[in-house]
Design a protein around this motif. Structure first.
Motif, PDB file in Angstrom:
ATOM      1  N   ALA A   1       0.948  -1.171   0.027  1.00 33.13           N
ATOM      2  CA  ALA A   1       0.018   0.047   0.074  1.00 33.13           C
ATOM      3  C   ALA A   1       0.811   1.422   0.108  1.00 33.13           C
ATOM      4  CB  ALA A   1      -0.977   0.013   1.231  1.00 33.13           C
ATOM      5  N   VAL A   2       0.669   2.240  -0.669  1.00 34.50           N
ATOM      6  CA  VAL A   2       1.563   3.399  -0.858  1.00 34.50           C
ATOM      7  C   VAL A   2       1.245   4.048   0.460  1.00 34.50           C
ATOM      8  CG1 VAL A   2       1.573   5.623  -2.030  1.00 34.50           C
ATOM      9  CG2 VAL A   2       1.150   3.727  -3.452  1.00 34.50           C
ATOM     10  N   ALA A   3      -0.002   4.343   1.055  1.00 34.75           N
ATOM     11  CA  ALA A   3      -0.131   5.165   2.038  1.00 34.75           C
ATOM     12  C   ALA A   3      -0.218   3.887   3.202  1.00 34.75           C
ATOM     13  CB  ALA A   3      -1.394   5.674   2.147  1.00 34.75           C
ATOM     14  N   PRO A   4       0.623   4.338   4.575  1.00 35.53           N
ATOM     15  CA  PRO A   4       0.884   3.357   5.429  1.00 35.53           C
ATOM     16  C   PRO A   4      -0.650   2.899   6.324  1.00 35.53           C
ATOM     17  CG  PRO A   4       1.469   5.244   6.149  1.00 35.53           C
ATOM     18  CD  PRO A   4       1.192   5.395   4.680  1.00 35.53           C
ATOM     19  N   PRO A   5      -1.048   1.834   6.800  1.00 28.71           N
ATOM     20  CA  PRO A   5      -2.243   1.517   7.581  1.00 28.71           C
ATOM     21  C   PRO A   5      -2.227   2.045   8.872  1.00 28.71           C
ATOM     22  CG  PRO A   5      -0.739  -0.082   7.652  1.00 28.71           C
ATOM     23  CD  PRO A   5      -0.018   0.571   6.691  1.00 28.71           C
ATOM     24  N   ILE A   6      -3.441   2.396   9.210  1.00 25.82           N
ATOM     25  CA  ILE A   6      -3.876   2.858  10.617  1.00 25.82           C
ATOM     26  C   ILE A   6      -4.018   1.700  11.520  1.00 25.82           C
ATOM     27  CG2 ILE A   6      -5.257   4.282  12.024  1.00 25.82           C
ATOM     28  CD1 ILE A   6      -6.310   5.679   9.595  1.00 25.82           C
ATOM     29  N   VAL A   7      -2.741   1.421  12.088  1.00 30.36           N
ATOM     30  CA  VAL A   7      -3.060   0.076  13.020  1.00 30.36           C
ATOM     31  C   VAL A   7      -3.874   0.433  14.121  1.00 30.36           C
ATOM     32  CG1 VAL A   7      -1.730  -1.767  14.206  1.00 30.36           C
ATOM     33  CG2 VAL A   7      -0.832  -0.606  12.159  1.00 30.36           C
TER      34      VAL A   7
ATOM     35  N   LEU B   1       4.660   7.206  29.539  1.00 25.52           N
ATOM     36  CA  LEU B   1       3.609   5.994  29.900  1.00 25.52           C
ATOM     37  C   LEU B   1       2.789   6.330  30.956  1.00 25.52           C
ATOM     38  CD1 LEU B   1       5.971   2.920  29.273  1.00 25.52           C
ATOM     39  CD2 LEU B   1       4.303   3.933  27.863  1.00 25.52           C
ATOM     40  N   ALA B   2       3.180   7.040  31.987  1.00 23.41           N
ATOM     41  CA  ALA B   2       2.448   7.299  33.301  1.00 23.41           C
ATOM     42  C   ALA B   2       1.181   8.249  33.021  1.00 23.41           C
ATOM     43  CB  ALA B   2       3.101   7.716  34.336  1.00 23.41           C
ATOM     44  N   ILE B   3       1.544   9.299  31.920  1.00 19.54           N
ATOM     45  CA  ILE B   3       0.760  10.447  31.893  1.00 19.54           C
ATOM     46  C   ILE B   3      -0.228   9.962  30.697  1.00 19.54           C
ATOM     47  CG2 ILE B   3       0.241  12.938  31.067  1.00 19.54           C
ATOM     48  CD1 ILE B   3       3.375  13.246  32.242  1.00 19.54           C
ATOM     49  N   GLY B   4      -0.049   9.227  29.988  1.00 24.56           N
ATOM     50  CA  GLY B   4      -0.955   8.582  28.962  1.00 24.56           C
ATOM     51  C   GLY B   4      -1.170   9.794  27.925  1.00 24.56           C
ATOM     52  N   SER B   5      -0.224  10.663  27.488  1.00 24.37           N
ATOM     53  CA  SER B   5      -0.498  11.697  26.573  1.00 24.37           C
ATOM     54  C   SER B   5      -0.068  11.214  25.138  1.00 24.37           C
ATOM     55  CB  SER B   5       0.093  12.836  27.206  1.00 24.37           C
ATOM     56  OG  SER B   5       1.553  12.555  27.464  1.00 24.37           O
ATOM     57  N   GLY B   6       0.050   9.984  24.560  1.00 23.44           N
ATOM     58  CA  GLY B   6       0.713   9.891  23.274  1.00 23.44           C
ATOM     59  C   GLY B   6      -0.399   9.961  22.373  1.00 23.44           C
ATOM     60  N   VAL B   7       0.008  10.391  20.989  1.00 24.14           N
ATOM     61  CA  VAL B   7      -1.072  10.602  20.203  1.00 24.14           C
ATOM     62  C   VAL B   7      -1.634   9.274  19.714  1.00 24.14           C
ATOM     63  CG1 VAL B   7       0.617  10.026  18.248  1.00 24.14           C
ATOM     64  CG2 VAL B   7      -1.186  11.774  17.809  1.00 24.14           C
ATOM     65  N   SER B   8      -2.956   9.514  19.060  1.00 24.05           N
ATOM     66  CA  SER B   8      -3.733   7.914  18.814  1.00 24.05           C
ATOM     67  C   SER B   8      -3.111   7.731  17.352  1.00 24.05           C
ATOM     68  CB  SER B   8      -5.068   8.124  18.713  1.00 24.05           C
ATOM     69  OG  SER B   8      -5.516   9.335  17.582  1.00 24.05           O
ATOM     70  N   PRO B   9      -3.421   6.479  16.786  1.00 21.39           N
ATOM     71  CA  PRO B   9      -2.791   5.940  15.503  1.00 21.39           C
ATOM     72  C   PRO B   9      -3.449   6.591  14.678  1.00 21.39           C
ATOM     73  CG  PRO B   9      -3.211   4.148  17.113  1.00 21.39           C
ATOM     74  CD  PRO B   9      -3.610   5.395  17.844  1.00 21.39           C
ATOM     75  N   PHE B  10      -4.868   7.016  14.563  1.00 21.22           N
ATOM     76  CA  PHE B  10      -5.461   7.790  13.618  1.00 21.22           C
ATOM     77  C   PHE B  10      -5.005   9.270  13.443  1.00 21.22           C
ATOM     78  CE2 PHE B  10      -9.199  10.458  11.799  1.00 21.22           C
ATOM     79  CZ  PHE B  10      -9.086   9.843  10.610  1.00 21.22           C
TER      80      PHE B  10
ATOM     81  N   GLY C   1       9.545  -2.721  21.391  1.00 28.92           N
ATOM     82  CA  GLY C   1       8.573  -3.171  20.394  1.00 28.92           C
ATOM     83  C   GLY C   1       7.153  -2.761  20.929  1.00 28.92           C
ATOM     84  N   TYR C   2       6.276  -3.688  20.563  1.00 26.91           N
ATOM     85  CA  TYR C   2       4.872  -3.384  20.810  1.00 26.91           C
ATOM     86  C   TYR C   2       4.175  -3.961  21.654  1.00 26.91           C
ATOM     87  CZ  TYR C   2       5.976  -1.146  16.030  1.00 26.91           C
ATOM     88  OH  TYR C   2       6.552  -0.452  15.173  1.00 26.91           O
ATOM     89  N   LEU C   3       3.712  -3.528  22.688  1.00 30.17           N
ATOM     90  CA  LEU C   3       2.938  -4.314  23.762  1.00 30.17           C
ATOM     91  C   LEU C   3       1.571  -3.678  23.631  1.00 30.17           C
ATOM     92  CD1 LEU C   3       3.084  -5.916  26.416  1.00 30.17           C
ATOM     93  CD2 LEU C   3       3.784  -3.932  27.545  1.00 30.17           C
ATOM     94  N   TYR C   4       1.460  -2.283  24.043  1.00 31.38           N
ATOM     95  CA  TYR C   4       0.283  -1.770  24.268  1.00 31.38           C
ATOM     96  C   TYR C   4       0.192  -0.312  23.641  1.00 31.38           C
ATOM     97  CZ  TYR C   4      -3.898  -0.928  27.288  1.00 31.38           C
ATOM     98  OH  TYR C   4      -5.167  -0.595  27.615  1.00 31.38           O
ATOM     99  N   SER C   5      -0.661   0.099  22.860  1.00 30.16           N
ATOM    100  CA  SER C   5      -0.707   1.345  22.267  1.00 30.16           C
ATOM    101  C   SER C   5      -0.606   2.720  23.124  1.00 30.16           C
ATOM    102  CB  SER C   5      -1.736   1.562  21.069  1.00 30.16           C
ATOM    103  OG  SER C   5      -1.462   0.591  19.821  1.00 30.16           O
ATOM    104  N   ARG C   6      -0.711   2.555  24.306  1.00 26.30           N
ATOM    105  CA  ARG C   6      -0.404   3.575  25.202  1.00 26.30           C
ATOM    106  C   ARG C   6       1.118   4.011  25.277  1.00 26.30           C
ATOM    107  NH1 ARG C   6      -0.305   1.534  30.510  1.00 26.30           N
ATOM    108  NH2 ARG C   6       1.657   0.585  29.717  1.00 26.30           N
ATOM    109  N   GLY C   7       1.795   3.272  24.573  1.00 26.15           N
ATOM    110  CA  GLY C   7       3.262   3.174  24.399  1.00 26.15           C
ATOM    111  C   GLY C   7       3.610   3.591  22.852  1.00 26.15           C
ATOM    112  N   LEU C   8       3.935   2.448  22.400  1.00 26.08           N
ATOM    113  CA  LEU C   8       4.251   2.368  20.834  1.00 26.08           C
ATOM    114  C   LEU C   8       3.353   1.682  20.069  1.00 26.08           C
ATOM    115  CD1 LEU C   8       8.306   1.993  21.200  1.00 26.08           C
ATOM    116  CD2 LEU C   8       6.814   4.278  21.076  1.00 26.08           C
ATOM    117  N   ASN C   9       3.087   2.202  18.698  1.00 21.55           N
ATOM    118  CA  ASN C   9       2.395   1.643  17.841  1.00 21.55           C
ATOM    119  C   ASN C   9       2.817   1.749  16.518  1.00 21.55           C
ATOM    120  OD1 ASN C   9       0.264   2.552  15.677  1.00 21.55           O
ATOM    121  ND2 ASN C   9      -1.063   1.355  17.270  1.00 21.55           N
ATOM    122  N   PRO C  10       3.103   0.771  15.535  1.00 20.04           N
ATOM    123  CA  PRO C  10       3.221   0.692  14.374  1.00 20.04           C
ATOM    124  C   PRO C  10       3.169   2.042  13.351  1.00 20.04           C
ATOM    125  CG  PRO C  10       2.410  -1.538  14.689  1.00 20.04           C
ATOM    126  CD  PRO C  10       1.999  -0.557  15.738  1.00 20.04           C
TER     127      PRO C  10
END
Length: 386
Positions: free
Chosen positions: A20-26, A233-242, A49-58
């Motif tokens: 896919a030319v545009a990356p997927p929204i995981v 991680l504690a504050i939970g202020s990461g951006v959403s995948p979308f 790596g990827y455990l929970y999207s509060r942290g990292l996400n593809p």
């Protein structure tokens, strides 16, 4: 690293998602593991790596790689908004009893962090103009651990001598953070000048379409990991995948949009400087700017944001001008497709307005993606009504 490669290829492993030319929204909150050993490793190092999207996400990781590369930094974190990025960028590097040096009148949520939250823990902030290195030297204390910069700021565009501040801070173990939202990585590279952490509100030029929020912190692996492992991680202020996906979309056209708004700003500036009802103008790369030489050394461009004053700029005249505009929207922020106007007096009680104070008279304009002639005609008809 080539800009075209960063924006269009870096971090995009298309073979992993059907070419896919545009990356997927995981759009997944959770990630599964085949073995207990794999899960154990993820618990031990959530940044690996990827455990929970509060942290990292593809999806977010693709954006992180691009933003770090744009700043020529080792790593990056992306937040839900700029205020969250500022908070997470300061908190890990201060403790009870420490002292912060900050530029005067920083972004409102930075100042609220310093004055409304950190004071609860005995952390004191000294505000300085910051236009000369001597002001930083005079403000230093034995317990100074952090310097907060905003160069240029977003009203009068005051500039700090970044390389000199970094040279002052590093031998003393003082962490430096700059809000680089005004310039974006395309117009200023603070890490090259020795600044430790670089923040920008991705809501603005990175997003570019006024349809998503975001904040960015870039820096060394060491600093970014320190922020990630507890505060992020504690504050939970990461951006959403979308929202990360929307920011990736905005990045594709960042150079073209920034070039357009910069050219439009130059045409608007030329018009305003020649108009008899305009009493002054501030733009860091205009030769009339008080710190023009320093701005020119540190910056390669100045984007679409400028401030001007009316002659005899009373609150009533400013109000008439702003309310007469037909194509500039009256709103905060900048960096989107739309042109904006923001009068400083909107944040001042009318009874406290002082026409002798130039800051009270500031009218901030952002030139968007409209044709500059279209914007100038709008400014001209509004000025006629003053």
């Amino acid at each position: 690293m080539d800009l075209s490669y960063i924006l269009n290829e870096l971090g995009e492993e298309r073979a992993q998602y059907f070419n896919a030319v545009a990356p997927p929204i995981v759009q997944s909150s959770n990630f599964a593991f085949d073995t207990v050993a794999d899960l154990r490793r993820a618990f031990a190092d959530e940044m690996g790596g990827y455990l929970y999207s509060r942290g990292l996400n593809p999806t977010i990781d693709i954006l992180r790689k691009k933003l770090a590369a744009l700043d020529e930094a080792e790593d990056a974190l992306v937040f839900a908004n700029g205020a969250a990025a500022i908070f997470a960028g300061v908190l890990p590097f201060v403790k009870a009893g420490d002292h912060i040096i900050s530029v005067q009148q920083p972004y409102s949520w930075a100042q609220r962090t310093f004055d409304g939250i950190l004071t609860r823990y005995g952390i004191e902030t000294t505000y300085i103009a910051g236009t000369e290195i001597g002001q930083f030297e005079a403000a230093l204390r034995p317990n100074t651990t952090f310097i907060y910069l905003e160069s240029p700021n977003s009203w009068n565009f005051a500039v700090q001598p970044l390389a000199e501040v970094a040279a002052l801070a590093k031998p003393r173990g003082i962490v430096t953070l700059i809000d680089n939202s005004y310039c974006s990585p395309l117009h200023q590279r603070p890490h090259e000048l020795g600044i430790d952490l670089c923040m920008q509100t991705a809501t603005k030029y990175i997003g570019g379409h006024s349809d998503t929020l975001g904040g960015v912190l870039t820096g060394s692996h060491t600093h970014i990991r320190r922020i990630f492992e507890l505060d992020y991680l504690a504050i939970g202020s990461g951006v959403s995948p979308f929202n990360a996906w929307l920011l990736l979309r905005g990045l594709r056209t960042l150079p073209q949009r920034l070039a357009h708004v910069s050219r439009s700003a130059q045409e608007v500036i030329a018009f305003l400087k020649g108009h008899p009802k305009v009493g002054g103008l501030l733009y860091p790369l205009d030769p009339s700017f008080p710190q023009y030489e320093l701005a020119r050394r540190q910056m390669t461009g100045a984007g679409g944001l400028l401030t001007f004053l009316l002659k005899d700029g009373t609150c009533a005249r400013i109000t008439t001008f702003c309310e007469s505009l037909k194509h500039f929207l009256m709103a905060v922020s900048w960096g989107g497709h739309e042109s904006l106007v923001l009068p400083k007096c909107a944040g001042i009680d009318p009874a406290a307005f002082d026409a002798r104070n130039p800051e009270h008279q500031y009218i901030r304009l952002y030139t968007g993606l409209e044709d500059p002639g279209y914007l100038i005609r709008d400014l001209e008809q509004a000025l006629e009504k003053v």
